[in-house]
Design an enzyme around this catalytic site. Structure first.
Site, PDB file in Angstrom:
ATOM      1  N   GLU A 154     110.603  64.204  85.156  1.00  0.00           N
ATOM      2  CA  GLU A 154     110.906  63.393  86.333  1.00  0.00           C
ATOM      3  C   GLU A 154     111.427  64.279  87.456  1.00  0.00           C
ATOM      4  OE1 GLU A 154     114.255  60.071  87.637  1.00  0.00           O
ATOM      5  OE2 GLU A 154     113.727  60.288  85.523  1.00  0.00           O
TER       6      GLU A 154
ATOM      7  N   HIS B 124     118.879  79.728  76.493  1.00  0.00           N
ATOM      8  CA  HIS B 124     119.057  78.435  75.811  1.00  0.00           C
ATOM      9  C   HIS B 124     118.133  77.349  76.373  1.00  0.00           C
ATOM     10  CE1 HIS B 124     122.464  80.166  73.763  1.00  0.00           C
ATOM     11  NE2 HIS B 124     123.032  80.477  74.919  1.00  0.00           N
TER      12      HIS B 124
ATOM     13  N   MET C  65     118.354  67.801  82.486  1.00  0.00           N
ATOM     14  CA  MET C  65     118.503  68.983  81.629  1.00  0.00           C
ATOM     15  C   MET C  65     119.577  69.870  82.228  1.00  0.00           C
ATOM     16  SD  MET C  65     115.695  71.843  80.506  1.00  0.00           S
ATOM     17  CE  MET C  65     116.171  73.198  79.419  1.00  0.00           C
TER      18      MET C  65
END
Length: 408
Positions: free
Chosen positions: A265, A241, A230
């Site tokens: 993860e 965001h 991410m």
């Protein structure tokens, strides 16, 4: 010896901090190329340039990686004021250009004019995949609300594979242990954030960030989506965001009956804080997390409703409960504060309880001197100190979540 030291000092002048030397941009307009205010730098460069994050052999080194804001067409140039070979024979500079070429896909520009000509095609760029969510963020500098779109896409979408190859290069600069994924595995889902903006009457899109999710199989007929990567790009960080993206991803998977729960993860500390905020926000809509039920303690009803309606596992549901319990607790009341503290410490004590069970087993099979060694490592007073520190750290994290929730 003096001559050697003098030589070392002169050679040291040719060392550059690669985090400062690497210059990144997301370019919307031709004038952005020369505008220093649009430049940002990596947090990490060790994966390419070693643990010291230093390049040898150059003065005034600048490694330019400029991307068009939407389609991420790339300009790559290396500049420097002087190179070590200009002054010293038999001393080779590091191959800084070759290192970058290892991670950026073919098709990049080396000429600024060629890159600027590609900016004209940005008006043709459209976000990949299907629209999942739109939202607005007020921009103080622009004095207006800016629009953002979140799309879900898979690797079969035309043009996305090439776009993703360019996008994933940012991981090397902003995720400490980043690695590229095998996109040919069709169990990957991709979620992308774009800013929608206008330029000369045309609608354009700028890349803001993205998330990759891998769908693990769970016997006999379920899947467990696991967040793998991410990243919100630095020019857009601190604007909310990440929370919008994570909430959108959760809401997407909540609609799928085959999903058992959603995990991550090896989550970073910042990701855990973001997840806390998003999950608390989502659980506020659940009846089992009502104010009345929070005071009764963590229940199987909470775990079950969070799992069935929001695909949240029991461990995360318990953490949400503690945050909301703190919100409902008057910490100036000593008795209520004590109840909350004991409730959290009871969970935190788990690893220490495991140590005690292991100690009981050791008493039966270890020699006295071996047992003494292990007991010294499990000193009770030290465990109490660590437990209190863990509690205070958790309390500070929970309060930050509640502060953000109050501002949302």
């Amino acid at each position: 010896m003096a001559a050697v030291n003098d030589m070392e000092k002169k050679l040291a002048e040719y060392k550059c901090d690669t985090n400062e030397a690497i210059c990144l941009k997301l370019v919307r307009f031709p004038e952005d190329v020369e505008d220093e205010s649009t430049t940002f730098h990596p947090e990490f460069s060790h994966q390419l340039y070693g643990d010291d994050e230093v390049a040898f052999g150059y003065k005034g080194l600048q490694i330019q990686l400029y991307y068009s804001a939407g389609n991420l067409n790339t300009l790559f140039k290396v500049k420097y004021t002087s190179r070590v070979t200009d002054k010293f024979d038999c001393v080779e500079p590091d191959d800084v250009e070759g290192k970058v070429r290892e991670i950026i896909p073919a098709g990049f520009c080396c000429n600024t004019d060629d890159f600027i000509s590609l900016l004209e095609k940005e008006a043709n760029f459209r976000p990949f995949g299907s629209l999942q969510h739109t939202y607005k963020v007020h921009n103080v500098e622009a004095g207006e609300d800016l629009s953002y779109h979140i799309h879900k896409v898979d690797i079969s979408c035309p043009g996305f594979r090439e776009y993703h190859e360019r996008l994933q290069t940012f991981l090397m600069w902003f995720i400490e242990t980043a690695s590229f994924i095998d996109v040919d595995d069709d169990r990957w889902d991709f979620f992308l954030v774009f800013e929608k903006y206008n330029k000369d009457g045309e609608t354009l899109y700028a890349t803001v960030g993205y998330m990759t999710v891998y769908n693990y199989y769970v016997y006999p007929d379920k899947t467990r989506p696991r967040v793998s990567q991410m990243l919100i790009l630095p020019p857009f960080q601190g604007e909310g965001h990440g929370a919008q993206l994570l909430e959108t991803v959760h809401r997407y998977y909540c609609t799928l009956a085959k999903v058992q729960d959603i995990t991550a993860e090896d989550p970073s500390e910042s990701y855990v804080k973001l997840r806390d905020f998003v999950l608390v926000k989502l659980c506020l809509t659940l009846s089992s997390f009502s104010n009345e039920k929070l005071s009764l303690g963590f229940s199987e009803e909470m775990a079950s409703e969070a799992r069935e309606k929001l695909k949240i596992n029991k461990k995360h549901a318990r953490r949400v409960y503690e945050i909301l319990r703190l919100r409902n607790t008057d910490m100036s009341d000593e008795e209520k504060a004590r109840e909350f503290r004991l409730e959290v410490k009871k969970r935190l004590f788990g690893p220490y309880r495991k140590n005690q069970r292991e100690l009981s087993k050791m008493r039966k099979c270890l020699r006295p001197e071996e047992l003494a060694s292990h007991i010294s490592q499990m000193d009770t007073s030290l465990q109490h100190e660590e437990l209190e520190k863990s509690y205070q750290d958790v309390l500070a994290d929970y309060r930050r979540v509640l502060e953000r929730l109050a501002q949302a």
